[in-house]
Write a protein that holds these residues in place. Structure first.
Motif, mmCIF file in Angstrom:
data_model
loop_
_atom_site.group_PDB
_atom_site.id
_atom_site.type_symbol
_atom_site.label_atom_id
_atom_site.label_comp_id
_atom_site.label_asym_id
_atom_site.label_seq_id
_atom_site.Cartn_x
_atom_site.Cartn_y
_atom_site.Cartn_z
ATOM 1 N N ASN A 77 0.806 -1.496 0.050
ATOM 2 C CA ASN A 77 0.010 0.028 -0.075
ATOM 3 C C ASN A 77 0.792 1.314 -0.099
ATOM 4 O O ASN A 77 0.583 2.317 -0.661
ATOM 5 C CB ASN A 77 -0.986 0.050 1.219
ATOM 6 C CG ASN A 77 -1.922 1.261 1.494
ATOM 7 O OD1 ASN A 77 -1.563 2.188 2.118
ATOM 8 N ND2 ASN A 77 -2.589 1.274 0.329
ATOM 9 N N ALA A 80 2.335 1.571 -3.394
ATOM 10 C CA ALA A 80 1.410 2.190 -4.739
ATOM 11 C C ALA A 80 1.109 3.595 -4.166
ATOM 12 O O ALA A 80 1.093 4.328 -5.273
ATOM 13 C CB ALA A 80 -0.074 1.259 -4.134
ATOM 14 N N ARG A 81 1.068 3.923 -3.047
ATOM 15 C CA ARG A 81 0.763 5.765 -2.871
ATOM 16 C C ARG A 81 1.657 6.296 -3.424
ATOM 17 O O ARG A 81 1.816 7.303 -3.938
ATOM 18 C CB ARG A 81 0.751 5.737 -1.402
ATOM 19 C CG ARG A 81 -0.730 5.150 -0.675
ATOM 20 C CD ARG A 81 -0.625 5.261 0.793
ATOM 21 N NE ARG A 81 -1.974 5.107 1.142
ATOM 22 C CZ ARG A 81 -2.855 5.806 1.795
ATOM 23 N NH1 ARG A 81 -2.590 7.219 2.089
ATOM 24 N NH2 ARG A 81 -3.766 5.319 2.526
ATOM 25 N N VAL A 84 1.993 6.291 -7.302
ATOM 26 C CA VAL A 84 1.131 7.115 -7.800
ATOM 27 C C VAL A 84 1.541 8.691 -7.545
ATOM 28 O O VAL A 84 1.342 9.633 -8.464
ATOM 29 C CB VAL A 84 -0.428 6.979 -7.378
ATOM 30 C CG1 VAL A 84 -1.461 8.045 -7.682
ATOM 31 C CG2 VAL A 84 -0.796 5.697 -7.814
ATOM 32 N N SER A 85 1.950 8.933 -6.418
ATOM 33 C CA SER A 85 2.536 10.301 -6.503
ATOM 34 C C SER A 85 3.522 10.808 -7.001
ATOM 35 O O SER A 85 3.915 11.805 -7.391
ATOM 36 C CB SER A 85 2.848 10.410 -4.671
ATOM 37 O OG SER A 85 1.901 10.221 -3.837
ATOM 38 N N LEU A 111 -4.769 -0.986 -2.272
ATOM 39 C CA LEU A 111 -5.157 0.298 -2.839
ATOM 40 C C LEU A 111 -5.760 1.110 -1.930
ATOM 41 O O LEU A 111 -6.158 2.287 -2.413
ATOM 42 C CB LEU A 111 -6.139 -0.160 -3.999
ATOM 43 C CG LEU A 111 -5.735 -0.809 -5.353
ATOM 44 C CD1 LEU A 111 -6.999 -1.446 -6.154
ATOM 45 C CD2 LEU A 111 -4.542 -0.141 -5.988
ATOM 46 N N ASP A 112 -5.853 0.818 -0.580
ATOM 47 C CA ASP A 112 -6.600 1.811 0.229
ATOM 48 C C ASP A 112 -5.865 3.215 0.310
ATOM 49 O O ASP A 112 -4.689 3.471 0.418
ATOM 50 C CB ASP A 112 -6.320 1.365 1.627
ATOM 51 C CG ASP A 112 -7.128 2.039 2.696
ATOM 52 O OD1 ASP A 112 -8.267 2.397 2.573
ATOM 53 O OD2 ASP A 112 -6.594 2.282 3.820
ATOM 54 N N LEU A 114 -6.138 5.431 -2.309
ATOM 55 C CA LEU A 114 -6.033 5.794 -3.629
ATOM 56 C C LEU A 114 -7.251 6.046 -4.240
ATOM 57 O O LEU A 114 -8.233 5.427 -4.389
ATOM 58 C CB LEU A 114 -5.097 4.985 -4.334
ATOM 59 C CG LEU A 114 -3.753 4.646 -3.822
ATOM 60 C CD1 LEU A 114 -3.265 3.440 -4.348
ATOM 61 C CD2 LEU A 114 -2.759 5.668 -4.001
ATOM 62 N N ASP A 115 -7.063 7.025 -5.103
ATOM 63 C CA ASP A 115 -8.304 7.480 -6.092
ATOM 64 C C ASP A 115 -8.062 6.585 -7.253
ATOM 65 O O ASP A 115 -7.322 7.024 -8.267
ATOM 66 C CB ASP A 115 -8.160 8.844 -6.343
ATOM 67 C CG ASP A 115 -9.202 9.359 -7.387
ATOM 68 O OD1 ASP A 115 -10.308 8.437 -7.735
ATOM 69 O OD2 ASP A 115 -9.647 10.483 -7.438
ATOM 70 N N VAL A 116 -8.435 5.418 -7.479
ATOM 71 C CA VAL A 116 -8.334 4.478 -8.435
ATOM 72 C C VAL A 116 -8.868 4.874 -9.845
ATOM 73 O O VAL A 116 -8.805 4.354 -10.905
ATOM 74 C CB VAL A 116 -8.567 3.051 -8.200
ATOM 75 C CG1 VAL A 116 -7.849 2.505 -6.988
ATOM 76 C CG2 VAL A 116 -10.194 3.055 -7.901
#
Length: 250
Positions: A77, A80-81, A84-85, A111-112, A114-116
């Motif tokens: 997680n 992933a964050r 994306v950042s 994915l918690d 995150l704006d998927v």
């Protein structure tokens, strides 16, 4: 129109993929030795800077895809964050239950926060360990994933061609089917006829580079073979795309 994705591990690979006209890259580390792990955030930022859409592999360790340890999910997680950042256009991820079904809760935890809706999500070849892939596709469609990367459950896409076609039929445009696994130039036409939405391959070569004594690792490092990548792009795009200005002839 069939999209083309290369798995790359560095800026040079991303630039090569861009030159031959690839649609995007999957960015990972340790591809040959582990099947791919999450790259460093510095690598993500540098490859995003090349301008080609970058989909970052989120995989915290080698081995299987059953993540019973909450710490592993927390690490993914965080990765992933961070990806994306750093500007990643997509994430490549997967999680299985102990009985080898899609772990929807595990995916949710990765994915918690995150704006998927702003990124594309690819479920990786963990799907090839699932026996009922049609049920898996339905679960992933319900979860809002963009595509799956699969060899049709076989060692190579050529061996899994019938299953890939069946997955395309079941998906019916609701989720993309991207073929990946042991693809050779001669396989491309059959894969296109099967209706896959995209082709994924690493097209890599090993550059000799002695790490020396004391933990240097293998005697070389992997890079995109741009000549092979160009040959793939030329053959794949021959029927359905105009020439790409940066593409080299094979």
């Amino acid at each position: 129109m069939t999209a083309l994705e290369f798995a790359v591990q560095d800026v040079a690979g991303a630039l090569g993929a861009r030159r031959v006209g690839a649609d995007r890259v999957e960015l990972c580390a340790g591809l040959g030795s582990t099947g791919g792990l999450t790259p460093s955030i510095g690598t993500v930022e540098a490859v995003v800077g090349t301008g080609i859409p970058v989909h970052v592999l989120i995989r915290c360790r080698a081995g299987g895809f059953v993540y019973a340890d909450a710490a592993e999910l927390a690490v993914m997680n965080a990765d992933a964050r961070a990806a994306v950042s750093a500007g990643a256009a997509g994430l490549v991820l997967g999680a299985l239950t102990p009985d080898h079904r899609v772990d929807a809760e595990g995916l949710r935890r990765i994915l918690d926060g995150l704006d998927v809706d702003d990124i594309e999500l690819t479920f990786h070849r963990g799907i090839d360990q699932i026996r009922d892939r049609e049920a898996a596709l339905d679960t992933l469609i319900a979860g809002g994933l963009t595509r799956v990367l699969t060899s049709g459950g076989a060692a190579t896409c050529a061996e899994g061609l019938d299953e890939l076609a069946a997955m395309v039929e079941h998906a019916a445009g609701r989720i993309q089917i991207m073929a990946g696994g042991g693809i050779a130039l001669g396989d491309l036409a059959a894969l296109q006829r099967a209706g896959v939405d995209a082709i994924h391959l690493s097209a890599r070569r090993v550059v000799a580079d002695d790490g020396g004594p004391g933990g240097g690792g293998e005697s070389g490092h992997e890079q995109l073979d741009e000549d092979l990548a160009a040959a793939v792009a030329t053959r794949l795009f021959a029927a359905d795309r105009p020439p790409f200005p940066g593409r080299r002839a094979p």
